[in-house]
Scaffold this motif. Structure first.
Motif, PDB file in Angstrom:
ATOM      1  N   THR A   4      14.532   9.572   5.298  1.00 41.64           N
ATOM      2  CA  THR A   4      13.551  10.481   5.885  1.00 41.64           C
ATOM      3  C   THR A   4      12.163  10.186   5.318  1.00 41.64           C
ATOM      4  O   THR A   4      12.007  10.000   4.098  1.00 41.64           O
ATOM      5  N   ASP A   5      11.189  10.109   6.195  1.00 39.16           N
ATOM      6  CA  ASP A   5       9.782   9.822   5.845  1.00 39.16           C
ATOM      7  C   ASP A   5       9.540   8.368   5.427  1.00 39.16           C
ATOM      8  O   ASP A   5       8.436   8.017   5.002  1.00 39.16           O
ATOM      9  N   ALA A   6      10.557   7.519   5.545  1.00 42.54           N
ATOM     10  CA  ALA A   6      10.385   6.101   5.186  1.00 42.54           C
ATOM     11  C   ALA A   6       9.727   5.346   6.337  1.00 42.54           C
ATOM     12  O   ALA A   6       9.963   5.642   7.507  1.00 42.54           O
ATOM     13  N   PHE A  62      20.777  -5.231  12.940  1.00 38.64           N
ATOM     14  CA  PHE A  62      21.448  -4.285  12.038  1.00 38.64           C
ATOM     15  C   PHE A  62      22.974  -4.378  12.083  1.00 38.64           C
ATOM     16  O   PHE A  62      23.659  -3.577  11.437  1.00 38.64           O
ATOM     17  N   SER A  63      23.532  -5.323  12.817  1.00 38.76           N
ATOM     18  CA  SER A  63      24.975  -5.335  13.087  1.00 38.76           C
ATOM     19  C   SER A  63      25.848  -5.367  11.834  1.00 38.76           C
ATOM     20  O   SER A  63      26.940  -4.796  11.824  1.00 38.76           O
ATOM     21  N   ASN A  64      25.406  -6.027  10.771  1.00 41.15           N
ATOM     22  CA  ASN A  64      26.229  -6.148   9.561  1.00 41.15           C
ATOM     23  C   ASN A  64      25.693  -5.352   8.374  1.00 41.15           C
ATOM     24  O   ASN A  64      26.055  -5.624   7.225  1.00 41.15           O
ATOM     25  N   LEU A  65      24.860  -4.366   8.642  1.00 37.22           N
ATOM     26  CA  LEU A  65      24.274  -3.578   7.550  1.00 37.22           C
ATOM     27  C   LEU A  65      25.038  -2.287   7.292  1.00 37.22           C
ATOM     28  O   LEU A  65      24.665  -1.507   6.401  1.00 37.22           O
ATOM     29  N   VAL A  66      26.081  -2.031   8.039  1.00 34.29           N
ATOM     30  CA  VAL A  66      26.940  -0.849   7.884  1.00 34.29           C
ATOM     31  C   VAL A  66      26.073   0.410   7.860  1.00 34.29           C
ATOM     32  O   VAL A  66      25.283   0.620   8.751  1.00 34.29           O
ATOM     33  N   ASP A  67      26.195   1.235   6.794  1.00 36.85           N
ATOM     34  CA  ASP A  67      25.446   2.492   6.751  1.00 36.85           C
ATOM     35  C   ASP A  67      24.354   2.474   5.679  1.00 36.85           C
ATOM     36  O   ASP A  67      23.899   3.521   5.221  1.00 36.85           O
ATOM     37  N   LYS A  68      23.910   1.289   5.287  1.00 32.66           N
ATOM     38  CA  LYS A  68      22.883   1.162   4.259  1.00 32.66           C
ATOM     39  C   LYS A  68      21.578   1.783   4.735  1.00 32.66           C
ATOM     40  O   LYS A  68      21.176   1.618   5.885  1.00 32.66           O
ATOM     41  N   LYS A  69      20.916   2.545   3.833  1.00 31.78           N
ATOM     42  CA  LYS A  69      19.623   3.153   4.159  1.00 31.78           C
ATOM     43  C   LYS A  69      18.551   2.604   3.224  1.00 31.78           C
ATOM     44  O   LYS A  69      18.819   2.278   2.064  1.00 31.78           O
ATOM     45  N   PHE A  70      17.314   2.537   3.747  1.00 32.88           N
ATOM     46  CA  PHE A  70      16.220   1.892   3.027  1.00 32.88           C
ATOM     47  C   PHE A  70      14.983   2.787   2.939  1.00 32.88           C
ATOM     48  O   PHE A  70      14.766   3.650   3.800  1.00 32.88           O
ATOM     49  N   ASP A 105       0.823  -1.216   0.000  1.00 30.06           N
ATOM     50  CA  ASP A 105       0.000   0.000   0.000  1.00 30.06           C
ATOM     51  C   ASP A 105       0.856   1.266   0.000  1.00 30.06           C
ATOM     52  O   ASP A 105       0.406   2.326  -0.440  1.00 30.06           O
ATOM     53  N   CYS A 106       2.090   1.150   0.502  1.00 31.13           N
ATOM     54  CA  CYS A 106       2.983   2.319   0.554  1.00 31.13           C
ATOM     55  C   CYS A 106       3.549   2.684  -0.816  1.00 31.13           C
ATOM     56  O   CYS A 106       4.044   3.798  -1.008  1.00 31.13           O
ATOM     57  N   LYS A 107       3.519   1.727  -1.731  1.00 29.03           N
ATOM     58  CA  LYS A 107       4.011   1.962  -3.094  1.00 29.03           C
ATOM     59  C   LYS A 107       5.420   2.573  -3.090  1.00 29.03           C
ATOM     60  O   LYS A 107       5.689   3.579  -3.742  1.00 29.03           O
ATOM     61  N   VAL A 108       6.312   1.938  -2.343  1.00 24.22           N
ATOM     62  CA  VAL A 108       7.675   2.456  -2.226  1.00 24.22           C
ATOM     63  C   VAL A 108       8.514   2.095  -3.442  1.00 24.22           C
ATOM     64  O   VAL A 108       8.189   1.176  -4.207  1.00 24.22           O
ATOM     65  N   LYS A 109       9.595   2.838  -3.605  1.00 28.48           N
ATOM     66  CA  LYS A 109      10.610   2.533  -4.599  1.00 28.48           C
ATOM     67  C   LYS A 109      11.968   2.625  -3.918  1.00 28.48           C
ATOM     68  O   LYS A 109      12.106   3.253  -2.879  1.00 28.48           O
ATOM     69  N   GLY A 110      12.948   1.960  -4.491  1.00 27.22           N
ATOM     70  CA  GLY A 110      14.274   1.975  -3.884  1.00 27.22           C
ATOM     71  C   GLY A 110      14.579   0.673  -3.187  1.00 27.22           C
ATOM     72  O   GLY A 110      14.143  -0.403  -3.619  1.00 27.22           O
ATOM     73  N   SER A 111      15.296   0.743  -2.077  1.00 28.80           N
ATOM     74  CA  SER A 111      15.727  -0.448  -1.352  1.00 28.80           C
ATOM     75  C   SER A 111      14.770  -0.761  -0.204  1.00 28.80           C
ATOM     76  O   SER A 111      14.370   0.143   0.540  1.00 28.80           O
ATOM     77  N   VAL A 127      -0.072  -5.283  13.013  1.00 30.30           N
ATOM     78  CA  VAL A 127       1.114  -4.616  12.438  1.00 30.30           C
ATOM     79  C   VAL A 127       1.098  -3.144  12.829  1.00 30.30           C
ATOM     80  O   VAL A 127       0.104  -2.452  12.605  1.00 30.30           O
ATOM     81  N   THR A 128       2.193  -2.673  13.412  1.00 25.82           N
ATOM     82  CA  THR A 128       2.305  -1.252  13.725  1.00 25.82           C
ATOM     83  C   THR A 128       3.281  -0.598  12.756  1.00 25.82           C
ATOM     84  O   THR A 128       4.339  -1.155  12.436  1.00 25.82           O
ATOM     85  N   VAL A 129       2.890   0.576  12.301  1.00 17.98           N
ATOM     86  CA  VAL A 129       3.637   1.323  11.278  1.00 17.98           C
ATOM     87  C   VAL A 129       3.987   2.703  11.820  1.00 17.98           C
ATOM     88  O   VAL A 129       3.160   3.357  12.461  1.00 17.98           O
ATOM     89  N   GLY A 130       5.211   3.131  11.571  1.00 19.36           N
ATOM     90  CA  GLY A 130       5.638   4.479  11.923  1.00 19.36           C
ATOM     91  C   GLY A 130       6.633   4.973  10.910  1.00 19.36           C
ATOM     92  O   GLY A 130       7.291   4.181  10.235  1.00 19.36           O
ATOM     93  N   TYR A 131       6.748   6.290  10.782  1.00 14.60           N
ATOM     94  CA  TYR A 131       7.608   6.895   9.748  1.00 14.60           C
ATOM     95  C   TYR A 131       8.735   7.696  10.405  1.00 14.60           C
ATOM     96  O   TYR A 131       8.511   8.416  11.388  1.00 14.60           O
ATOM     97  N   LYS A 132       9.933   7.580   9.839  1.00 13.78           N
ATOM     98  CA  LYS A 132      11.060   8.353  10.352  1.00 13.78           C
ATOM     99  C   LYS A 132      10.828   9.831  10.075  1.00 13.78           C
ATOM    100  O   LYS A 132      10.443  10.217   8.969  1.00 13.78           O
ATOM    101  N   ARG A 133      11.061  10.649  11.069  1.00 13.25           N
ATOM    102  CA  ARG A 133      10.915  12.094  10.895  1.00 13.25           C
ATOM    103  C   ARG A 133      12.041  12.660  10.022  1.00 13.25           C
ATOM    104  O   ARG A 133      13.139  12.153  10.017  1.00 13.25           O
TER     105      ARG A 133
END
Length: 286
Positions: free
Chosen positions: A240-242, A179-187, A116-122, A280-286
Protein backbone atom coordinates in the motif's frame (compact mmCIF):
# COMPACT_ATOMS: atom_id res chain seq x y z
CA UNK A 1 39.39 6.03 -53.22
CA UNK A 2 42.22 7.95 -51.49
CA UNK A 3 45.20 5.87 -50.48
CA UNK A 4 44.99 6.91 -46.83
CA UNK A 5 41.74 4.96 -46.52
CA UNK A 6 43.69 1.70 -46.62
CA UNK A 7 45.47 0.07 -43.70
CA UNK A 8 49.03 -1.05 -44.40
CA UNK A 9 51.78 -2.79 -42.45
CA UNK A 10 54.06 -0.69 -40.22
CA UNK A 11 51.25 1.76 -39.47
CA UNK A 12 51.33 3.93 -36.35
CA UNK A 13 48.47 4.53 -33.93
CA UNK A 14 48.15 8.08 -35.25
CA UNK A 15 47.85 6.89 -38.86
CA UNK A 16 45.41 4.10 -38.03
CA UNK A 17 43.17 6.48 -36.08
CA UNK A 18 43.21 9.00 -38.92
CA UNK A 19 42.12 6.38 -41.44
CA UNK A 20 39.51 4.89 -39.11
CA UNK A 21 37.94 8.26 -38.35
CA UNK A 22 37.85 9.14 -42.04
CA UNK A 23 36.19 5.86 -42.99
CA UNK A 24 33.55 6.19 -40.28
CA UNK A 25 32.90 9.84 -41.06
CA UNK A 26 32.54 9.16 -44.79
CA UNK A 27 29.99 6.46 -43.91
CA UNK A 28 27.90 8.98 -41.99
CA UNK A 29 28.76 7.79 -38.48
CA UNK A 30 28.27 10.93 -36.37
CA UNK A 31 30.51 9.72 -33.52
CA UNK A 32 33.33 8.77 -35.91
CA UNK A 33 36.21 10.21 -33.90
CA UNK A 34 35.05 8.78 -30.58
CA UNK A 35 34.17 5.37 -32.02
CA UNK A 36 37.53 5.02 -33.74
CA UNK A 37 39.32 5.78 -30.46
CA UNK A 38 37.11 3.40 -28.49
CA UNK A 39 37.65 0.53 -30.91
CA UNK A 40 41.42 0.96 -31.06
CA UNK A 41 41.58 1.39 -27.30
CA UNK A 42 39.62 -1.85 -26.97
CA UNK A 43 42.05 -3.70 -29.26
CA UNK A 44 45.28 -2.32 -27.80
CA UNK A 45 44.17 -2.10 -24.14
CA UNK A 46 45.43 1.48 -24.15
CA UNK A 47 43.37 4.31 -22.69
CA UNK A 48 42.29 7.16 -24.94
CA UNK A 49 45.02 9.29 -23.34
CA UNK A 50 47.61 6.58 -23.98
CA UNK A 51 46.58 6.45 -27.63
CA UNK A 52 47.71 10.07 -27.83
CA UNK A 53 50.93 9.68 -25.86
CA UNK A 54 51.83 6.53 -27.83
CA UNK A 55 50.60 7.77 -31.20
CA UNK A 56 53.93 7.01 -32.90
CA UNK A 57 53.89 3.35 -31.81
CA UNK A 58 53.47 0.86 -34.66
CA UNK A 59 50.55 -1.55 -34.63
CA UNK A 60 50.86 -5.25 -35.43
CA UNK A 61 49.25 -6.74 -38.52
CA UNK A 62 46.92 -8.70 -36.25
CA UNK A 63 45.56 -5.56 -34.59
CA UNK A 64 45.31 -3.74 -37.92
CA UNK A 65 43.29 -6.62 -39.39
CA UNK A 66 40.98 -6.66 -36.39
CA UNK A 67 40.67 -2.88 -36.53
CA UNK A 68 39.73 -2.99 -40.19
CA UNK A 69 37.10 -5.66 -39.51
CA UNK A 70 35.52 -3.79 -36.59
CA UNK A 71 35.51 -0.44 -38.39
CA UNK A 72 33.75 -2.08 -41.33
CA UNK A 73 31.26 -3.60 -38.90
CA UNK A 74 30.60 -0.22 -37.29
CA UNK A 75 30.05 1.30 -40.76
CA UNK A 76 27.05 -1.03 -41.19
CA UNK A 77 25.47 0.61 -38.15
CA UNK A 78 26.35 -2.19 -35.75
CA UNK A 79 26.31 -0.61 -32.25
CA UNK A 80 29.61 0.42 -30.72
CA UNK A 81 28.44 -1.04 -27.37
CA UNK A 82 28.09 -4.50 -28.91
CA UNK A 83 31.51 -4.18 -30.56
CA UNK A 84 33.13 -3.27 -27.25
CA UNK A 85 30.96 -5.68 -25.27
CA UNK A 86 30.04 -3.14 -22.62
CA UNK A 87 28.17 0.09 -21.93
CA UNK A 88 28.59 2.50 -19.03
CA UNK A 89 25.42 3.37 -17.12
CA UNK A 90 25.14 5.29 -13.85
CA UNK A 91 28.92 5.04 -13.53
CA UNK A 92 28.80 1.24 -13.81
CA UNK A 93 30.51 -0.74 -16.55
CA UNK A 94 27.91 -3.23 -17.79
CA UNK A 95 28.38 -6.15 -20.13
CA UNK A 96 25.93 -6.03 -23.05
CA UNK A 97 25.23 -8.52 -25.81
CA UNK A 98 22.75 -8.84 -28.66
CA UNK A 99 20.44 -10.50 -26.12
CA UNK A 100 20.11 -7.26 -24.15
CA UNK A 101 19.10 -3.71 -24.92
CA UNK A 102 21.85 -1.12 -24.78
CA UNK A 103 21.22 1.12 -21.74
CA UNK A 104 20.43 4.73 -22.72
CA UNK A 105 21.28 7.89 -20.75
CA UNK A 106 17.57 8.79 -20.48
CA UNK A 107 16.97 5.59 -18.50
CA UNK A 108 18.96 7.17 -15.67
CA UNK A 109 15.84 9.28 -15.11
CA UNK A 110 13.99 6.29 -13.68
CA UNK A 111 16.96 5.51 -11.43
CA UNK A 112 16.91 9.04 -10.04
CA UNK A 113 13.13 8.89 -9.53
CA UNK A 114 13.53 5.65 -7.58
CA UNK A 115 16.28 7.13 -5.42
CA UNK A 116 14.20 10.22 -4.70
CA UNK A 117 11.56 7.96 -3.11
CA UNK A 118 14.06 6.80 -0.48
CA UNK A 119 12.37 3.41 -0.20
CA UNK A 120 13.31 0.56 2.08
CA UNK A 121 12.47 -3.11 1.78
CA UNK A 122 12.19 -5.10 -1.43
CA UNK A 123 12.44 -3.52 -4.90
CA UNK A 124 11.78 -5.13 -8.28
CA UNK A 125 13.02 -4.35 -11.78
CA UNK A 126 10.80 -5.88 -14.46
CA UNK A 127 12.36 -6.80 -17.80
CA UNK A 128 15.83 -6.14 -16.42
CA UNK A 129 17.87 -6.93 -19.57
CA UNK A 130 21.52 -6.27 -18.71
CA UNK A 131 20.49 -5.40 -15.15
CA UNK A 132 21.22 -1.70 -15.63
CA UNK A 133 18.40 -0.23 -13.52
CA UNK A 134 18.42 -2.67 -10.62
CA UNK A 135 22.23 -2.65 -10.36
CA UNK A 136 22.29 1.15 -10.38
CA UNK A 137 19.70 1.18 -7.60
CA UNK A 138 21.50 -1.47 -5.57
CA UNK A 139 24.77 0.44 -5.93
CA UNK A 140 23.09 3.44 -4.26
CA UNK A 141 20.69 1.82 -1.78
CA UNK A 142 23.13 -0.96 -0.80
CA UNK A 143 21.85 -2.82 2.29
CA UNK A 144 18.77 -0.62 2.64
CA UNK A 145 16.96 -2.69 0.02
CA UNK A 146 16.61 -6.28 -1.08
CA UNK A 147 16.90 -6.22 -4.87
CA UNK A 148 14.99 -8.45 -7.28
CA UNK A 149 14.87 -8.48 -11.07
CA UNK A 150 13.06 -10.56 -13.65
CA UNK A 151 13.18 -11.12 -17.38
CA UNK A 152 11.53 -13.45 -19.87
CA UNK A 153 14.85 -13.97 -21.68
CA UNK A 154 17.13 -16.49 -19.99
CA UNK A 155 20.06 -15.23 -22.06
CA UNK A 156 19.48 -11.68 -20.85
CA UNK A 157 19.33 -12.92 -17.27
CA UNK A 158 22.71 -14.62 -17.69
CA UNK A 159 24.21 -11.30 -18.75
CA UNK A 160 22.56 -9.52 -15.80
CA UNK A 161 23.91 -12.15 -13.41
CA UNK A 162 27.42 -11.67 -14.81
CA UNK A 163 27.14 -7.93 -14.26
CA UNK A 164 25.86 -8.46 -10.73
CA UNK A 165 28.80 -10.71 -9.90
CA UNK A 166 31.39 -8.45 -11.55
CA UNK A 167 30.10 -5.42 -9.62
CA UNK A 168 29.65 -7.35 -6.37
CA UNK A 169 26.04 -6.20 -6.08
CA UNK A 170 23.61 -8.75 -4.71
CA UNK A 171 20.42 -9.14 -6.74
CA UNK A 172 17.99 -12.06 -6.92
CA UNK A 173 17.21 -12.77 -10.58
CA UNK A 174 14.00 -14.57 -11.57
CA UNK A 175 13.09 -16.04 -14.93
CA UNK A 176 9.55 -14.76 -15.40
CA UNK A 177 7.17 -13.50 -18.06
CA UNK A 178 6.37 -10.30 -16.20
CA UNK A 179 4.72 -11.37 -12.91
CA UNK A 180 4.03 -15.03 -13.80
CA UNK A 181 6.73 -16.52 -11.52
CA UNK A 182 6.66 -14.00 -8.67
CA UNK A 183 3.94 -15.85 -6.70
CA UNK A 184 2.64 -13.55 -3.92
CA UNK A 185 5.79 -11.48 -3.37
CA UNK A 186 5.12 -7.81 -2.52
CA UNK A 187 7.47 -4.88 -3.06
CA UNK A 188 8.09 -1.37 -1.78
CA UNK A 189 8.93 -0.25 -5.32
CA UNK A 190 8.54 -1.67 -8.82
CA UNK A 191 10.41 -0.14 -11.78
CA UNK A 192 10.39 -1.12 -15.42
CA UNK A 193 11.75 -0.05 -18.79
CA UNK A 194 9.48 -2.31 -20.87
CA UNK A 195 9.05 -2.54 -24.64
CA UNK A 196 7.10 0.55 -25.71
CA UNK A 197 7.80 1.17 -29.41
CA UNK A 198 4.92 0.82 -31.87
CA UNK A 199 5.26 -2.25 -34.09
CA UNK A 200 5.54 -0.22 -37.31
CA UNK A 201 7.62 2.65 -35.95
CA UNK A 202 10.13 3.75 -38.64
CA UNK A 203 12.83 4.15 -35.96
CA UNK A 204 13.08 0.35 -35.80
CA UNK A 205 15.07 0.46 -39.04
CA UNK A 206 17.43 3.22 -37.91
CA UNK A 207 20.46 3.73 -35.64
CA UNK A 208 21.23 0.67 -33.49
CA UNK A 209 17.66 -0.60 -33.14
CA UNK A 210 17.79 -3.16 -36.00
CA UNK A 211 20.53 -4.99 -34.06
CA UNK A 212 18.81 -5.00 -30.66
CA UNK A 213 16.32 -7.70 -29.52
CA UNK A 214 12.95 -6.85 -31.09
CA UNK A 215 11.05 -8.48 -28.22
CA UNK A 216 12.52 -5.88 -25.88
CA UNK A 217 11.51 -3.00 -28.15
CA UNK A 218 7.99 -3.35 -29.51
CA UNK A 219 4.67 -3.86 -27.75
CA UNK A 220 1.62 -3.92 -29.98
CA UNK A 221 0.17 -1.44 -32.43
CA UNK A 222 0.38 1.51 -30.01
CA UNK A 223 3.44 0.29 -28.10
CA UNK A 224 1.53 0.15 -24.81
CA UNK A 225 0.48 -3.50 -24.47
CA UNK A 226 3.17 -4.43 -21.96
CA UNK A 227 2.65 -1.23 -19.98
CA UNK A 228 -1.01 -2.16 -19.59
CA UNK A 229 -0.04 -5.64 -18.37
CA UNK A 230 2.44 -4.23 -15.86
CA UNK A 231 0.05 -1.59 -14.50
CA UNK A 232 -2.76 -4.13 -14.09
CA UNK A 233 -0.73 -6.87 -12.43
CA UNK A 234 1.62 -4.73 -10.35
CA UNK A 235 -1.26 -3.92 -7.98
CA UNK A 236 -1.11 -7.44 -6.54
CA UNK A 237 2.62 -7.09 -5.91
CA UNK A 238 2.89 -3.57 -4.49
CA UNK A 239 2.55 -2.69 -0.84
CA UNK A 240 0.00 0.00 0.00
CA UNK A 241 1.27 3.46 -1.01
CA UNK A 242 4.23 1.89 -2.86
CA UNK A 243 5.19 3.40 -6.24
CA UNK A 244 5.23 1.90 -9.71
CA UNK A 245 7.59 3.62 -12.17
CA UNK A 246 7.58 2.94 -15.90
CA UNK A 247 9.78 4.39 -18.63
CA UNK A 248 8.04 5.10 -21.93
CA UNK A 249 8.30 6.99 -25.20
CA UNK A 250 8.55 10.77 -25.43
CA UNK A 251 5.02 11.06 -26.86
CA UNK A 252 3.30 8.51 -24.62
CA UNK A 253 2.99 10.47 -21.39
CA UNK A 254 -0.75 11.27 -21.61
CA UNK A 255 -1.67 7.72 -22.67
CA UNK A 256 0.43 6.12 -19.94
CA UNK A 257 -1.03 8.43 -17.29
CA UNK A 258 -4.50 7.41 -18.46
CA UNK A 259 -3.53 3.75 -18.05
CA UNK A 260 -2.27 4.35 -14.51
CA UNK A 261 -5.43 6.24 -13.56
CA UNK A 262 -7.70 3.60 -15.13
CA UNK A 263 -6.22 0.99 -12.79
CA UNK A 264 -6.68 3.16 -9.74
CA UNK A 265 -3.19 4.48 -9.04
CA UNK A 266 -3.00 7.74 -7.12
CA UNK A 267 -0.73 10.78 -7.42
CA UNK A 268 0.06 9.91 -11.03
CA UNK A 269 2.66 12.16 -12.65
CA UNK A 270 5.16 12.07 -15.51
CA UNK A 271 8.83 13.06 -15.17
CA UNK A 272 10.64 14.61 -18.13
CA UNK A 273 14.03 13.56 -19.50
CA UNK A 274 17.16 15.57 -20.27
CA UNK A 275 15.61 16.85 -23.50
CA UNK A 276 12.42 17.99 -21.80
CA UNK A 277 10.31 15.08 -23.08
CA UNK A 278 7.94 12.86 -21.09
CA UNK A 279 9.97 9.82 -20.02
CA UNK A 280 8.88 8.17 -16.73
CA UNK A 281 5.38 7.93 -15.29
CA UNK A 282 4.92 7.27 -11.58
CA UNK A 283 1.83 6.18 -9.67
CA UNK A 284 1.17 4.87 -6.17
CA UNK A 285 -0.98 1.93 -5.10
CA UNK A 286 -3.97 3.06 -3.08
Amino acid sequence: MDSYLFYTSFMTIFEALKISRKKLSDAGIESASLDASLILSHLTHLSKVQLITHDSDELSDDILNKLNSLIDKRITGYPIAYILGYKEFWGLKLKVTEDTLIPRPDTEIIVQCALDCKVKGSILDMGTGSGAIILALKSEYRDNVEAFACDFSEKALEVAKENSKALDLEVTFIHSDWFSNLVDKKFSLIVSNPPYIEENDPHLTKTSLPYEPISALTSGADGLNDIRIICRNALAHLKTDAPLMIEHGYNQGPSVRDIFVSYGYKNVETVIDFAGNDRVTVGYKR
